[in-house]
Write an enzyme that holds these catalytic residues in place. Structure first.
Site, short mmCIF file in Angstrom:
data_model
loop_
_atom_site.label_atom_id
_atom_site.label_comp_id
_atom_site.label_asym_id
_atom_site.label_seq_id
_atom_site.Cartn_x
_atom_site.Cartn_y
_atom_site.Cartn_z
CG ASP A 60 -1.78 1.19 1.37
OD1 ASP A 60 -2.05 1.78 0.32
OD2 ASP A 60 -2.17 1.56 2.48
CB THR A 93 -1.87 5.90 -1.85
OG1 THR A 93 -1.87 4.48 -1.90
CG2 THR A 93 -2.95 6.35 -0.92
CB THR A 94 0.71 3.34 -5.78
OG1 THR A 94 0.57 2.63 -4.55
CG2 THR A 94 2.05 3.03 -6.37
CG ASP A 393 -6.70 1.06 0.68
OD1 ASP A 393 -6.77 1.98 1.50
OD2 ASP A 393 -5.64 0.73 0.13
#
Length: 557
Positions: A60, A93-94, A393
């Site tokens: 994550d 997020t990535t 998530d």
């Protein structure tokens, strides 16, 4: 006469600005490279050592960057991005970091050619507007009540995570939990407060398949007097208190002078009567279960257990709020203010069970609970922590869809479509902004390219084929299947993304890139440590004469 000096000063200033830009871009690219390999379903995991010496195994993006200790301010601001994305929409997020890193990378060429950063930023903000417009064009609306579609969506969003190997399990938990706590707030909008009303309880042991969403709340507490109080009650009447059921102590030191011996027994009797009075006010409403956030004295415990009432004490405020939402009770601050309407009658069962070597109290089988607990079981703590992160998530994705029920294609298809649309529009842009605008269009391809890299397929061939398919903004749903690396239709494979997540990722990445490009100087506000020999500015000269000064030059005032 002075003209050459002026020109020199100007070029020196520009050069120092370019140097800072270069350093910022390098730092941002370094951060992006760290988590680039964690994008997509075939991504790598990272093992991190946290400050406490524990280990975290995750892919994550936000969890990885949270543990990083970086010194460069630009890198710090990149790490903030993923935190913002995580708090706002909970997923992507990535992608944000990879996209922002790429936006800065393509801007580097223009900085070196002496383009002014403001020009690049103007082009980027134009590109962002057009990208969001392109997103609106390809977005599909869905019905939130249609469970199979919702399941497919949440599954594809967490398909990149570690728990995707457990099939529908996490997606099912997430949808059940968010549907439970959704509250209609008028105008057809449903509000879902994940943080407040969904509690994730991790209990090591058992199998992951034993995890479930409870129709109610579970707390890590036992009844006050296990032998005397019932541990299983059907259809309990529940009273929730926020006041202590024990004798009030003085705010500060209290001295009482007793002249007669009998006064002592009077004092004790007063205490007992006070507590008995409190208990009688509660027992008037014939409760089966009394829960308080504060203390509960032995005497009160005696009165309650005598009346056949179970009691739990010192509960967390947040847990108390959840129980109130689940069983329809109202938290009361003073026992003498209790009313019949404050008693919770929505729960079907109160039970204390032993799981592992701890006791847990369950208030379950509630009618229409507005709070719930997700019980996670698993082999080890590390596994449970990772499952919890993935579940957070998944719940965020479900919440986003409930709030804004629109989908866009996953697997890099959205980015390729946006890129193709921007490339077409760039030909109609006049002036110097055309080139940075076109570069922004190319930067969007970073996401599908990274996906292809992580699948282990031939990147150049795959990207060329994809560009061909998307050439004129058509085939919006063609992308990469992250598991096999094949170029397929995302609708068929049910690889979706939430519109909210994509739009937020684009906005965050481009705005952050623009902000970092506008920085032309980094001034440190941290004082340099004085050389060990020097005690102050007055002694600077003397120290230097004696040759004891450090390599750092001491500058006199």
């Amino acid at each position: 006469m002075h003209a050459p000096v002026l020109v020199l000063k100007d070029s020196l200033k520009r050069e120092s600005g370019t140097r800072v830009h270069h350093a910022n871009i390098q730092a941002s690219k370094a951060v992006a490279d760290i988590i680039r390999t964690t994008l997509g379903p075939r991504s790598m995991l990272k093992m991190l050592l946290d400050a406490g010496g524990g280990i975290v195994v995750t892919n994550d993006g936000n969890a990885i960057l949270r543990e990083l200790d970086v010194a460069h301010p630009a890198a710090k601001s990149m790490i903030e991005l993923s935190r913002t994305q995580d708090e706002e929409v909970g997923d992507g997020t990535t992608s944000v970091i990879v996209l922002a890193g790429e936006m800065l990378h393509v801007a580097e060429a223009f900085i070196e050619k002496n383009y002014h950063p403001t020009v690049i930023c103007r082009a980027y903000s134009k590109a962002l507007e057009d990208a969001i417009a392109a997103l609106d064009n390809i977005a599909l609306s869905i019905d939130v009540k249609d469970r199979p579609t919702m399941l497919g969506l949440v599954k594809s969003c967490i398909g990149t995570k570690f728990t995707s190997q457990f099939g529908d399990l996490i997606a099912d938990l997430a949808i059940d939990a968010t549907n439970t706590v959704g509250v209609e707030s008028g105008q057809g909008i449903r509000e879902v407060d994940i943080k407040k009303y969904i509690k994730v309880e991790k209990v090591p042991g058992g199998q992951l398949e034993d995890s479930k969403v409870l129709k109610g709340v579970m707390i890590n507490k036992d009844v006050v007097a296990p032998g005397k109080m019932r541990r299983k009650i059907l259809n309990p009447r529940i009273i929730l208190l926020d006041s202590p059921l024990e004798y009030k102590k003085g705010e500060n030191q209290t001295n009482a002078e007793l002249l007669r011996e009998e006064d002592w027994s009077v004092l004790l009797k007063m205490e007992e009567e006070y507590i008995e009075n409190l208990c009688m006010q509660i027992l008037k409403f014939k409760p089966d279960l009394v829960i308080t956030e504060k203390g509960l004295s032995d005497l009160a415990c005696h009165y309650l257990s005598k009346a056949g009432v179970s009691a739990i004490r010192r509960l967390r405020k947040t847990d108390n709020n959840r129980i109130a939402k689940a069983c329809g009770a109202v938290i009361v601050n003073r026992p003498d203010e209790l009313q019949e309407s404050d008693v919770g009658i929505g729960a079907g069962l109160f039970e204390v069970r032993k799981i592992g070597d701890e006791f847990f109290a369950f208030v379950v089988e509630c009618e229409d609970p507005k709070a719930c607990t997700v019980l996670l079981r698993g082999a080890s703590k590390d596994l449970l922590n990772e499952v919890e992160r993935n579940l957070q998530d998944a719940m965020s994705v479900a919440r986003n869809i409930i709030k804004n029920p629109k989908l866009v294609p996953g697997g890099g298809a959205t980015e390729l479509t946006v890129s193709a649309v921007l490339k077409q529009k760039s030909s109609s842009i006049e002036g110097i902004e055309k080139w940075p605008y076109e570069a922004a269009a190319v930067a969007f391809e970073a996401i599908p390219r990274t996906l292809a890299q992580n699948c282990g397929v031939n990147v150049i061939r795959t990207m060329t084929a994809l560009r061909g398919k998307h050439a004129n903004g058509e085939n919006a749903w063609i992308g990469i299947d992250g598991n096999t690396g094949e170029i397929t239709d995302m609708k068929e494979r049910k690889i979706w993304d939430s519109y909210t997540v994509k739009a937020q990722a684009f906005k965050t990445a481009i705005e952050a890139a623009s902000m970092l490009l506008r920085i032309d100087d980094i001034v440190s506000g941290i004082k340099k440590k004085q050389a060990p020999g020097a005690q102050g500015p007055s002694k600077a000269k003397k120290t230097e004469e004696e040759g004891e000064a450090d390599n750092e030059q001491l500058i006199p005032e």
